[in-house]
Design a protein around this motif. Sequence first.
Motif, PDB file in Angstrom:
ATOM      1  N   ASP A 159       0.826  -1.212   0.000  1.00 17.67           N
ATOM      2  CA  ASP A 159       0.000   0.000   0.000  1.00 17.67           C
ATOM      3  C   ASP A 159       0.858   1.258   0.000  1.00 17.67           C
ATOM      4  OD1 ASP A 159      -2.290  -1.552   0.037  1.00 17.67           O
ATOM      5  OD2 ASP A 159      -2.425  -1.571   2.227  1.00 17.67           O
ATOM      6  N   ASP A 162       2.362   1.521  -3.639  1.00 20.04           N
ATOM      7  CA  ASP A 162       1.343   1.837  -4.645  1.00 20.04           C
ATOM      8  C   ASP A 162       0.765   3.227  -4.366  1.00 20.04           C
ATOM      9  OD1 ASP A 162      -0.470   1.658  -6.697  1.00 20.04           O
ATOM     10  OD2 ASP A 162      -1.914   0.451  -5.568  1.00 20.04           O
ATOM     11  N   ASP A 168      -1.625  -1.872  -8.623  1.00 16.07           N
ATOM     12  CA  ASP A 168      -0.436  -2.457  -9.240  1.00 16.07           C
ATOM     13  C   ASP A 168       0.766  -1.581  -8.931  1.00 16.07           C
ATOM     14  OD1 ASP A 168      -1.833  -4.581 -10.401  1.00 16.07           O
ATOM     15  OD2 ASP A 168      -2.384  -3.342 -12.150  1.00 16.07           O
ATOM     16  N   ILE A 169       1.936  -2.222  -8.917  1.00 19.63           N
ATOM     17  CA  ILE A 169       3.181  -1.495  -8.662  1.00 19.63           C
ATOM     18  C   ILE A 169       4.005  -1.501  -9.946  1.00 19.63           C
ATOM     19  CG2 ILE A 169       5.347  -1.514  -7.372  1.00 19.63           C
ATOM     20  CD1 ILE A 169       3.919  -2.763  -5.055  1.00 19.63           C
ATOM     21  N   GLU A 173       7.675   3.122  -9.422  1.00 24.08           N
ATOM     22  CA  GLU A 173       7.217   3.240  -8.035  1.00 24.08           C
ATOM     23  C   GLU A 173       8.108   2.422  -7.098  1.00 24.08           C
ATOM     24  OE1 GLU A 173       2.376   3.897  -8.406  1.00 24.08           O
ATOM     25  OE2 GLU A 173       3.202   1.864  -8.447  1.00 24.08           O
ATOM     26  N   SER A 213       0.923  -7.034  -9.371  1.00 21.80           N
ATOM     27  CA  SER A 213      -0.345  -6.981  -8.643  1.00 21.80           C
ATOM     28  C   SER A 213      -0.121  -7.332  -7.171  1.00 21.80           C
ATOM     29  CB  SER A 213      -1.351  -7.941  -9.271  1.00 21.80           C
ATOM     30  OG  SER A 213      -0.896  -9.282  -9.140  1.00 21.80           O
ATOM     31  N   ARG A 214      -1.175  -7.162  -6.380  1.00 19.61           N
ATOM     32  CA  ARG A 214      -1.062  -7.454  -4.950  1.00 19.61           C
ATOM     33  C   ARG A 214      -0.784  -8.941  -4.717  1.00 19.61           C
ATOM     34  NH1 ARG A 214      -2.788  -4.797  -0.318  1.00 19.61           N
ATOM     35  NH2 ARG A 214      -3.712  -3.191  -1.657  1.00 19.61           N
TER      36      ARG A 214
END
Length: 305
Positions: A159, A162, A168-169, A173, A213-214
């Motif tokens: 979190d 992102d 999504d990362i 980032e 993705s997470r």
Amino acid sequence: AGQAMLQEFLLLMRSIRGTLKSTACCLLMTLFFLLCSGMVFVEGAIEHCVRLDGGQAEGTSELRQSFGTLSQSVLSLFMAISGGDDWGNIYASLSPLSWRYQLLFLGFMFYSVFAFMNVIIAVVVESMMEASRSDRKILVNGELKAKSAFLHNMQRVFDSVDTDGTGDISLEELQDHMQDTDTCAYFAALGVDAKQVSQLFTLLDEDQSGAISRDEFLKGCLHLRGDAKSIDIAIIMRQIEYILDSVEVLADAMDPFVNKATTPKRKGNRYYEKRRLQGTTTINEGDAGLLLATPPGPPGTPDDQ
């Protein structure tokens, strides 16, 4: 909360139960040590009192009270090392005896406090830890708690990385947040250096979509967690062996095609025969004109085959 407290209580009870055997052995060892030491002081006290008017001489009351019998001697020594009585008082009761007994008592106290009792405590603690490790339920609960706490922490990291809230990362980032102290600390615990951002992104991006993705982030961090075990190394070695075997089979299958493509068709050519006799069969670009200028042999010769 109540279930967690009950589990902790059961864990404590299992640990105590696992230390009963080692505790009994330590008690027997301590009793033997105190008996051997107490006999030395009892012998000295009795000899001293017998020499002085049948043991009723003045000034020996404290000595007889502390070391008059074997049970009193053992009890006095136990109280000295356990804090039941000030060891200075017991040391003072030995003043009627020779200075050797006082020096022996000091050696007894030093060995008991700094060596013997520490060994006893270490044995009991080690047996308690061994009992805790051998309990299957404790192992499962501990692993589940550690995994849950790890996933919770990594979700917080996701979190924080992102920043745009897309779920999504991106590589940018991740690179930006690898400068953050907390993020670096989390990945350092996984054995990932801050300079390995690109490699880390490639490992976590399982579908190679260019974004993490997470689920990919949590799954990848779980795989990176902990040191490599023997089974991990064995799996990697087996995969390498499989790849090598596959490459060898592929090379054997391609051998006929490679030999056919590299073998000159005009074997009857005189220039080729000359180079073959010289031990060289490679035809370079400069020799191509000579090869083409050489007339072919008569019909039925290897040139036509």
